[in-house]
Design a protein around this motif. Sequence first.
Motif, PDB file in Angstrom:
ATOM      1  N   UNK A 146       0.827  -1.202   0.000  1.00 49.91           N
ATOM      2  CA  UNK A 146       0.000   0.000   0.000  1.00 49.91           C
ATOM      3  C   UNK A 146       0.865   1.256   0.000  1.00 49.91           C
ATOM      4  N   UNK A 147       2.000   1.191   0.697  1.00 49.27           N
ATOM      5  CA  UNK A 147       2.925   2.328   0.717  1.00 49.27           C
ATOM      6  C   UNK A 147       3.514   2.594  -0.661  1.00 49.27           C
ATOM      7  N   UNK A 148       3.686   1.521  -1.441  1.00 52.69           N
ATOM      8  CA  UNK A 148       4.292   1.687  -2.763  1.00 52.69           C
ATOM      9  C   UNK A 148       3.335   2.310  -3.770  1.00 52.69           C
ATOM     10  N   UNK A 149       2.034   2.323  -3.454  1.00 53.10           N
ATOM     11  CA  UNK A 149       1.056   2.928  -4.360  1.00 53.10           C
ATOM     12  C   UNK A 149       1.167   4.447  -4.287  1.00 53.10           C
ATOM     13  N   UNK A 150       1.210   5.171  -5.417  1.00 51.16           N
ATOM     14  CA  UNK A 150       1.383   6.618  -5.428  1.00 51.16           C
ATOM     15  C   UNK A 150       0.315   7.363  -4.654  1.00 51.16           C
ATOM     16  N   UNK A 151      -0.909   6.764  -4.586  1.00 51.68           N
ATOM     17  CA  UNK A 151      -2.023   7.473  -3.930  1.00 51.68           C
ATOM     18  C   UNK A 151      -1.902   7.494  -2.425  1.00 51.68           C
ATOM     19  N   UNK A 152      -1.023   6.694  -1.872  1.00 47.88           N
ATOM     20  CA  UNK A 152      -0.904   6.612  -0.421  1.00 47.88           C
ATOM     21  C   UNK A 152       0.174   7.569   0.041  1.00 47.88           C
ATOM     22  N   UNK A 153      -0.132   8.446   0.977  1.00 49.88           N
ATOM     23  CA  UNK A 153       0.786   9.507   1.352  1.00 49.88           C
ATOM     24  C   UNK A 153       1.719   9.146   2.507  1.00 49.88           C
TER      25      UNK A 153
END
Length: 323
Positions: A146-153
């Motif tokens: 989830x951290x690697x997804x761009x949408x997650x800050x």
Amino acid sequence: MNRSFHVTLLFRSLPAKLINGGFAGIVGVTCVFPIDLAKTRLQNQRRGQQVYKSMVDCLIKTVRSEGYFGMYRGAAVNLTLVTPEKAIKLAANDFFRYHLNKDGRGLTVFKEMLAGCGAGMCQVIITTPMEMLKIQLQDAGRLAAQQRKPAVMPTVKLVVGSAAVPSPTKIARELLHTQGIQGLYRGLGATLLRDVPFSVVYFPLFAHLNRLGQPNPSEAAPFHWSFFSGCAAGCTAAVAVNPCDVVKTRLQSLSKGANEESYSGVVDCISKILRKEGPSAFLKGASCRALVIAPLFGIAQVMYVLGVGEFVLGYTPVSLFSA
């Protein structure tokens, strides 16, 4: 047989049944653990933050990002504690069935359910800390993805107080140091809500299905019939209590992803899931859980029929508790 002889058989057969339950747990966990990991990750996903689309998608992405052994993250905890957990559950059910059948008239469905209830209450002594540690390790990969997804800050800590995934021993030590013994028993109420009804459904259902395969009342059912009876009863009970399993998983997850809420207890967890994700959220991971539990209990019952524990200890198998 007189009463004293029954008691002698009872205590002589319990060690064998502990071995049967433990051996069955180890074999079963080794076979189905990757599916259990997928179940945990799917249950912890929130609406709008899905990393995995299905069980197969979860397993494929896990292998790609974490390697083959990533599917067995947290397995060491299960393999260590599943022996006492399964042994307590299966032996306790037999123990209660024996004492509820003192009059020798056989067990009513209500008494079978009572025996299952007692078994479920006994097993949580081991189940709760085992699942508490296992879930932290299993869910770490989802949080990392989830951290690697761009949408997650924000950056999320994978487990208690550490940016990396520590060992289960370190997690246990930190929980004991910061929260005491209750830290390891977080989610105890939800575990009871899952395991007691599971045992109430599973054990009577298995007993009745298994009885259909007995050539006559004095003979045991063939081992393949016991296996399929265990699978069918386990699958039915697993799906029936899946909503409780979702609640338990959410409560026991210490680390949260971006915008993932925390829960103060069972009621708070249920109300927030209903409000934000709808009733269908309680069925998350149901198919995975059925695929995990069915073979686990099918294998467990085969171990009882084959009498592995009795063979190891040099005893003649006895069907003292099967009535």
